[in-house]
Design a protein around this motif. Structure first.
Motif, PDB file in Angstrom:
ATOM      1  N   ILE A 114       0.836  -1.202   0.000  1.00  0.00           N
ATOM      2  CA  ILE A 114       0.000   0.000   0.000  1.00  0.00           C
ATOM      3  C   ILE A 114       0.873   1.255   0.000  1.00  0.00           C
ATOM      4  O   ILE A 114       0.634   2.206  -0.761  1.00  0.00           O
ATOM      5  CB  ILE A 114      -0.949  -0.011   1.208  1.00  0.00           C
ATOM      6  CG1 ILE A 114      -1.990  -1.130   1.052  1.00  0.00           C
ATOM      7  CG2 ILE A 114      -1.653   1.346   1.352  1.00  0.00           C
ATOM      8  CD1 ILE A 114      -2.886  -1.296   2.254  1.00  0.00           C
ATOM      9  N   PHE A 115       1.902   1.252   0.855  1.00  0.00           N
ATOM     10  CA  PHE A 115       2.779   2.424   0.896  1.00  0.00           C
ATOM     11  C   PHE A 115       3.578   2.553  -0.399  1.00  0.00           C
ATOM     12  O   PHE A 115       3.797   3.660  -0.890  1.00  0.00           O
ATOM     13  CB  PHE A 115       3.731   2.330   2.093  1.00  0.00           C
ATOM     14  CG  PHE A 115       4.590   3.543   2.265  1.00  0.00           C
ATOM     15  CD1 PHE A 115       4.054   4.734   2.726  1.00  0.00           C
ATOM     16  CD2 PHE A 115       5.941   3.496   1.965  1.00  0.00           C
ATOM     17  CE1 PHE A 115       4.848   5.863   2.878  1.00  0.00           C
ATOM     18  CE2 PHE A 115       6.744   4.614   2.113  1.00  0.00           C
ATOM     19  CZ  PHE A 115       6.194   5.799   2.581  1.00  0.00           C
ATOM     20  N   ALA A 116       4.002   1.406  -0.948  1.00  0.00           N
ATOM     21  CA  ALA A 116       4.726   1.447  -2.222  1.00  0.00           C
ATOM     22  C   ALA A 116       3.845   1.998  -3.334  1.00  0.00           C
ATOM     23  O   ALA A 116       4.342   2.664  -4.256  1.00  0.00           O
ATOM     24  CB  ALA A 116       5.237   0.053  -2.586  1.00  0.00           C
ATOM     25  N   SER A 117       2.539   1.720  -3.256  1.00  0.00           N
ATOM     26  CA  SER A 117       1.628   2.257  -4.272  1.00  0.00           C
ATOM     27  C   SER A 117       1.604   3.785  -4.232  1.00  0.00           C
ATOM     28  O   SER A 117       1.441   4.443  -5.275  1.00  0.00           O
ATOM     29  CB  SER A 117       0.218   1.702  -4.071  1.00  0.00           C
ATOM     30  OG  SER A 117      -0.382   2.217  -2.878  1.00  0.00           O
ATOM     31  N   LEU A 118       1.782   4.362  -3.033  1.00  0.00           N
ATOM     32  CA  LEU A 118       1.859   5.825  -2.924  1.00  0.00           C
ATOM     33  C   LEU A 118       3.096   6.353  -3.646  1.00  0.00           C
ATOM     34  O   LEU A 118       3.010   7.324  -4.417  1.00  0.00           O
ATOM     35  CB  LEU A 118       1.883   6.225  -1.453  1.00  0.00           C
ATOM     36  CG  LEU A 118       2.195   7.707  -1.157  1.00  0.00           C
ATOM     37  CD1 LEU A 118       1.146   8.616  -1.778  1.00  0.00           C
ATOM     38  CD2 LEU A 118       2.306   7.940   0.342  1.00  0.00           C
ATOM     39  N   ILE A 119       4.243   5.715  -3.413  1.00  0.00           N
ATOM     40  CA  ILE A 119       5.473   6.154  -4.071  1.00  0.00           C
ATOM     41  C   ILE A 119       5.365   5.986  -5.583  1.00  0.00           C
ATOM     42  O   ILE A 119       5.778   6.867  -6.359  1.00  0.00           O
ATOM     43  CB  ILE A 119       6.681   5.362  -3.525  1.00  0.00           C
ATOM     44  CG1 ILE A 119       6.787   5.528  -1.998  1.00  0.00           C
ATOM     45  CG2 ILE A 119       7.954   5.830  -4.201  1.00  0.00           C
ATOM     46  CD1 ILE A 119       6.973   6.945  -1.544  1.00  0.00           C
ATOM     47  N   VAL A 120       4.791   4.853  -6.017  1.00  0.00           N
ATOM     48  CA  VAL A 120       4.631   4.618  -7.460  1.00  0.00           C
ATOM     49  C   VAL A 120       3.701   5.654  -8.069  1.00  0.00           C
ATOM     50  O   VAL A 120       3.934   6.151  -9.179  1.00  0.00           O
ATOM     51  CB  VAL A 120       4.112   3.191  -7.704  1.00  0.00           C
ATOM     52  CG1 VAL A 120       3.733   2.992  -9.171  1.00  0.00           C
ATOM     53  CG2 VAL A 120       5.156   2.160  -7.300  1.00  0.00           C
ATOM     54  N   ALA A 121       2.629   6.000  -7.346  1.00  0.00           N
ATOM     55  CA  ALA A 121       1.693   7.016  -7.843  1.00  0.00           C
ATOM     56  C   ALA A 121       2.386   8.366  -7.992  1.00  0.00           C
ATOM     57  O   ALA A 121       2.185   9.082  -8.984  1.00  0.00           O
ATOM     58  CB  ALA A 121       0.499   7.130  -6.901  1.00  0.00           C
ATOM     59  N   LEU A 122       3.221   8.721  -7.021  1.00  0.00           N
ATOM     60  CA  LEU A 122       3.952   9.987  -7.111  1.00  0.00           C
ATOM     61  C   LEU A 122       4.938   9.978  -8.288  1.00  0.00           C
ATOM     62  O   LEU A 122       5.094  10.987  -8.986  1.00  0.00           O
ATOM     63  CB  LEU A 122       4.700  10.251  -5.802  1.00  0.00           C
ATOM     64  CG  LEU A 122       3.819  10.556  -4.582  1.00  0.00           C
ATOM     65  CD1 LEU A 122       4.659  10.613  -3.320  1.00  0.00           C
ATOM     66  CD2 LEU A 122       3.063  11.864  -4.769  1.00  0.00           C
ATOM     67  N   MET A 123       5.591   8.831  -8.511  1.00  0.00           N
ATOM     68  CA  MET A 123       6.516   8.729  -9.646  1.00  0.00           C
ATOM     69  C   MET A 123       5.773   8.799 -10.974  1.00  0.00           C
ATOM     70  O   MET A 123       6.257   9.407 -11.938  1.00  0.00           O
ATOM     71  CB  MET A 123       7.308   7.421  -9.544  1.00  0.00           C
ATOM     72  CG  MET A 123       8.223   7.349  -8.327  1.00  0.00           C
ATOM     73  SD  MET A 123       9.055   5.755  -8.135  1.00  0.00           S
ATOM     74  CE  MET A 123      10.163   5.799  -9.540  1.00  0.00           C
TER      75      MET A 123
END
Length: 363
Positions: free
Chosen positions: A308-317
């Motif tokens: 879930i947290f990685a999805s935030l970073i991926v969304a920002l990228m």
């Protein structure tokens, strides 16, 4: 407060261990890659650790938020497994109160992340690019091996022999590929080449002795030829006029602000300003997702939470890429952060909602 000191100590120790492991894994893989390049003769082995050191801050900008989040998950998970959370709740201290106690530590991590992204990482990238640029124009002569072709960018060099100090080459074949259509490829044959040292000059300057220079036009039945007794050759990188993403990442924050109308610059500026606030979202997500039953174990929700947290970073990228293409504005960064924060805040205010949803799904 004793509880705050206890939590801060646990989170710092756990986060540092996780960050160190992630850094070791990522940098170890990158170091192996550089060793492979050096073994092929395309990189000077003496600068390997300098390259890794300059790239380290860039990697830490991605590792630090993830390491902090995993550290929070492990600490809160252990509080549930060891029944410490139950004791704290019975004493009138809720998980939301614990989150507020950790807010100063989270702000400290946020400040560290911002320092890395705004100043340290761009400085490291500038040093890395300078080292790579110098290496790119010098690699052909510095790393040439007898009777082997060595390529570096548009250049290819061959020498039958070289001196121990690598300043004198014998029987040189130099090839330069045309970078633009309509321009000729250049081939130079020379009996000898001698390095010319020029202070503060990033280019590689060599004097060629007794040879011929050919200009070959691809796809055309014509060429030019010239003989020389001494010919000075200067090899340097061509500078691109357009700003690329890599160049923007290495620019100072003041330079980004001056050119903020450029979509590439705008995406990089927003990335540096807003991404550090993912630390606040990391704290909220960890508090909301770390609740486990002692029978389930502290790692029961760790992997889903990381995803879930990685999805935030991926969304920002992904947003950074879209802004670079002028498809979105800089407002997209805070929009994503606020979306994750609001959803997480909703679950924090409804502590039994997750359990009810799981119960319905199991039915």
């Amino acid at each position: 407060m004793i509880i705050r000191r206890y939590l801060v100590k646990q989170v710092i120790e756990t986060s540092l261990v996780v960050i160190a492991l992630l850094t070791l894994i990522m940098m170890g893989g990158r170091l192996i890659k550089y060793f492979g390049i050096a073994a092929q003769g395309r990189l000077d082995a003496s600068i390997l650790f300098s390259i890794v050191g300059y790239r380290l801050p860039e990697f830490l900008t991605l590792i630090l938020p993830l390491g902090f989040f995993i550290g929070l998950m492990l600490v809160f998970g252990r509080l549930y497994i060891d029944h410490e959370m139950a004791v704290l709740n019975s004493s009138g201290i809720s998980r939301n109160h614990l989150a507020r106690l950790l807010l100063p530590l989270t702000i400290a991590f946020l400040a560290l992340q911002m320092i890395l992204m705004v100043w340290v990482s761009p400085w490291g990238l500038r040093q890395y690019e300078q080292l790579s640029s110098t290496q790119a124009v010098r690699t052909g002569f510095d790393l040439v091996r007898p009777k082997e072709f060595v390529s570096s960018g548009v250049y290819t060099i061959y020498a039958s022999d070289l001196s121990e100090d690598r300043k004198n080459l014998k029987d040189i074949v130099f090839y330069q590929r045309a970078e633009k259509e309509g321009k000729p490829n250049v081939v130079i044959l020379a009996r000898e080449a001698t390095r010319v040292e020029i202070p503060n000059d990033p280019a590689s300057v060599v004097d060629l002795i007794d040879g011929r220079r050919y200009e070959l036009y691809p796809g055309q039945p014509r060429y030019t030829q010239a003989e020389f007794q001494r010919y000075r050759l200067r090899i340097e990188n061509n500078k691109e006029e357009d700003v690329t993403g890599t160049q923007a990442e290495a620019m100072r924050i003041s330079q980004l602000w001056e050119k903020r109308q450029d979509p590439v610059i705008e995406s990089e500026l927003g990335w540096r300003v807003f991404v550090p606030f993912a630390m606040i979202v990391a704290l909220m997500l960890a508090v909301a997702l770390s609740e486990v039953n002692p029978r389930q174990g502290r790692y029961y929700r760790l992997l889903p939470a990381i995803l879930i947290f990685a999805s935030l970073i991926v969304a920002l990228m992904a947003i950074k890429t879209r802004i670079t293409r002028a498809e979105l504005g800089i407002w997209a960064y805070p929009a994503v952060l606020f979306t994750y924060a609001i959803v997480t805040l909703f679950f924090l205010r409804k502590p039994n909602l997750t359990a009810k949803l799981n119960l319905k799904l199991n039915k």
